[in-house]
Write a protein that holds these residues in place. Structure first.
Motif, short mmCIF file in Angstrom:
data_model
loop_
_atom_site.label_atom_id
_atom_site.label_comp_id
_atom_site.label_asym_id
_atom_site.label_seq_id
_atom_site.Cartn_x
_atom_site.Cartn_y
_atom_site.Cartn_z
N ALA A 42 -2.96 10.90 3.66
CA ALA A 42 -2.62 10.21 2.41
C ALA A 42 -2.36 11.19 1.28
CB ALA A 42 -3.73 9.24 2.02
N ASN B 57 -1.02 13.88 1.40
CA ASN B 57 0.27 14.54 1.60
C ASN B 57 1.40 13.52 1.77
OD1 ASN B 57 -0.07 17.66 1.97
ND2 ASN B 57 -1.91 16.67 2.80
N ASN B 58 1.14 12.29 1.29
CA ASN B 58 2.15 11.22 1.29
C ASN B 58 2.68 10.90 2.69
OD1 ASN B 58 3.46 9.25 -0.21
ND2 ASN B 58 5.34 10.46 -0.33
N ASP C 287 2.64 8.35 5.73
CA ASP C 287 2.36 6.95 6.00
C ASP C 287 2.06 6.74 7.48
OD1 ASP C 287 2.19 4.18 5.65
OD2 ASP C 287 4.34 3.88 5.83
#
Length: 143
Positions: free
Chosen positions: A25, A27-28, A30
């Motif tokens: 999360a 590090n973006n 999904d």
């Protein structure tokens, strides 16, 4: 037609899964699909993510043992016997299922099943010839 799946071997300890998901999360990254199998001492998390290479790098940097495996994303009719039909195709062609897990983001006429099989290239041919839908990595990521 292969989907890249991250597999993470981890100790079955309090907070370990939280640490893993926070690393992703932060590090973006999904989690598009997720499966966890465990025993008393360890677990294997299998996931489809929106950025496989970045996730692999992040997890290794965070101290997790992670690898990438190719799986198939197969559309099956979302009705009784839908999965049985695909399994019958594999059985007739001597393709073993090593594991599978389902993946649903929205209700539709099709369910999505992720398969790890003994012979992916052969499985793709069998499914394509039978008219069974296969999804690409991009299609799975955009569901």
């Amino acid at each position: 037609m292969f989907i890249k799946q991250i597999s993470v071997f981890m100790e079955n300890k309090k907070g370990r899964l939280e640490s893993l998901t926070k690393a992703l999360a932060g590090n973006n990254i999904d989690l598009v699909a997720l499966s966890i199998a465990d025993t008393a001492d360890y677990g294997i998390m299998r996931a489809i993510v929106n950025n496989t290479q970045k996730a692999l790098d992040v997890l290794k940097e965070a101290g997790f043992m992670a690898s990438v495996t190719e799986v198939l994303a197969v559309e099956v009719p979302d009705e009784p016997g839908g999965l049985a039909g695909v399994l019958e195709l594999f059985n007739k062609e001597d393709i073993s299922v090593e594991y599978l897990y389902s993946f649903v983001r929205v209700k539709s006429e099709k369910a999505l099943i992720l398969f790890k099989v003994s012979d992916s290239a052969k499985a793709i041919d069998v499914l394509t010839n039978a008219g069974v839908g296969l999804l690409t990595q991009e299609q799975v990521n955009n569901l």
